[in-house]
Design a protein around this motif. Structure first.
Motif, mmCIF file in Angstrom:
data_model
loop_
_atom_site.group_PDB
_atom_site.id
_atom_site.type_symbol
_atom_site.label_atom_id
_atom_site.label_comp_id
_atom_site.label_asym_id
_atom_site.label_seq_id
_atom_site.Cartn_x
_atom_site.Cartn_y
_atom_site.Cartn_z
ATOM 1 N N PHE A 1 3.704 -1.055 -2.362
ATOM 2 C CA PHE A 1 2.845 -0.177 -1.560
ATOM 3 C C PHE A 1 1.904 0.630 -2.465
ATOM 4 N N ALA A 2 2.437 1.140 -3.566
ATOM 5 C CA ALA A 2 1.628 1.964 -4.474
ATOM 6 C C ALA A 2 0.512 1.159 -5.119
ATOM 7 N N ALA A 3 0.711 -0.156 -5.294
ATOM 8 C CA ALA A 3 -0.285 -0.995 -5.955
ATOM 9 C C ALA A 3 -1.420 -1.408 -5.020
ATOM 10 N N MET A 4 -1.285 -1.130 -3.727
ATOM 11 C CA MET A 4 -2.337 -1.487 -2.783
ATOM 12 C C MET A 4 -3.551 -0.581 -2.952
ATOM 13 N N LYS A 5 -4.668 -1.036 -2.400
ATOM 14 C CA LYS A 5 -5.849 -0.182 -2.378
ATOM 15 C C LYS A 5 -5.592 1.019 -1.471
ATOM 16 N N GLN A 6 -6.269 2.098 -1.745
ATOM 17 C CA GLN A 6 -6.076 3.307 -0.957
ATOM 18 C C GLN A 6 -6.370 3.070 0.518
ATOM 19 N N GLN A 7 -7.410 2.288 0.812
ATOM 20 C CA GLN A 7 -7.746 2.040 2.214
ATOM 21 C C GLN A 7 -6.658 1.250 2.918
#
Length: 379
Positions: A151-157
């Motif tokens: 989850f943390a590695a995903m883009k902010q959007q």
């Protein structure tokens, strides 16, 4: 014998040998034994055979081929997501395999016009696929991490969209693998809506139902987002050898504002990761060679910022004269379709030019407007 073919061999293998040779390598579902069961129920398709390719005395690749009987008696073989390389596929090795394959097919299967297969390296014996969609970049989510790290590695959007969807109590997401024909009809309606919006025509519903039935719940998984019982978005994911591929998906207009597709893929990611699946391939992203897929890239890279280079599909002519005839026929068909689309606008422009030059006055009569069924009305 060409220099590339020296010290190489291509031979048919039975299912047991194929499985043994591929042990330790994750087979794409289309190259696995189970895919033959699906081939057997699709009209005009059947499993053709499995081959092993040797170089330097070792097996370096395996491939499974489907025979496809197309329109006008055209026959070709399709090694979807194959060959599967057991070593690094250099341009020379890829070329040698193809040369061995063409030579073998000209003897054993003279009706075959071409083979569709994947290759990492462009070459002069390969052609762009006549029809269909292929890609040389994709988005792969590494599931061999803790959930919070994914989850943390995903883009902010992407994280923001998922959080918003999770807060919407009207949304429910669940796996619905094993659904019956009546239940699938609701999902299919959403697929038809998606096709109309995105400009593609889905297969008949029976094709997807046959896929679910023949691959079984172990390999073909269905996930659905609903709001108050209504389907907003769904996905069919295929799984084999610990890796998953997003195969088919659809969402309706209501799904967009609800971030239903974001919630759907996050649920798929969590479910598969918890089961020990290590990769989730979102199946295609845009590139310089395939810019038509650029619209997909923005959504898919919400879940993984980086894109992965993959081997696109190519056509390998076996009977060059027949293949060139197919190219000419398809080019003519596409030209006719373009002309049919362009004619209405051309007719309207012609009327405008005639009016501008006083064409109506020249005849002594008012310029006629097109009828309701005429070309301009259809534009």
């Amino acid at each position: 014998m060409s220099e590339n073919m020296a010290g190489t061999a291509l031979a048919p293998v039975d299912d047991e040998t194929y499985t043994r040779l591929a042990a330790g390598t994750a087979l794409p579902i289309e190259q696995a034994l189970v895919w033959a069961d699906f081939d057997e129920v699709v009209p005009g398709r059947e499993h053709w055979g499995r081959l092993a390719f040797q170089a330097g005395g070792e097996v370096v690749a395996v491939l499974s081929l489907t025979q496809v009987d197309g329109p006008a008696g055209v026959r070709y073989l399709w090694a979807k997501n194959g060959p599967v390389w057991l070593t690094e596929p250099t341009p020379e090795l890829e070329r040698a395999l193809r040369e061995r394959l063409v030579a073998a097919l000209r003897r054993a299967a003279p009706r075959v016009a071409f083979v569709r297969l994947h290759a990492h390296h462009a070459a002069d014996d390969l052609r762009d696929v006549l029809q269909g969609i292929t890609y040389d970049r994709t988005v792969v989510v590494d599931l061999a991490r803790e959930e919070e790290d994914i989850f943390a590695a995903m883009k902010q959007q992407g994280r923001r969209a998922i959080r918003k969807a999770l807060k919407d109590d009207s949304l429910a997401v669940a796996e619905e693998t094993g659904l019956d024909e009546a239940a699938f009809a609701e999902l299919y309606d959403v697929l038809v809506e998606t096709g109309a919006r995105e400009g593609f025509g889905p297969h008949p519903a029976r094709r997807y139902l046959d896929m679910l039935r023949t691959l079984g719940a172990e390999h073909a998984r269905v996930f659905v987002v609903r709001r108050e019982g209504r389907v907003l978005a769904w996905a069919l994911v295929v799984v084999n050898d610990g890796e998953a591929l997003y195969s088919v998906g659809a969402s309706n207009a209501e799904a967009r504002g609800a971030y239903a597709a974001d919630l759907l893929h996050w649920h798929i990611i969590r479910t598969l990761a918890a089961e020990g699946v290590t990769r989730y391939d979102l199946a295609g992203a845009g590139s310089e060679r395939f810019p038509g897929l650029n619209g997909l890239t923005q959504f898919k890279t919400k879940f993984e910022k980086n894109v992965t280079e993959v081997a696109p599909a190519w056509d390998l002519p076996v009977a060059p004269a027949r293949y060139e005839a197919l190219e000419r026929g398809l080019a003519a068909k596409r030209a006719a379709r373009r002309l049919a689309r362009e004619l209405p606008g051309a007719a309207r422009r012609l009327v405008g030019r005639l009016r501008g030059r006083g064409g109506a006055a020249d005849t002594g009569a008012p310029a006629a407007a097109p009828s309701d069924g005429g070309p301009a009305a259809q534009d």
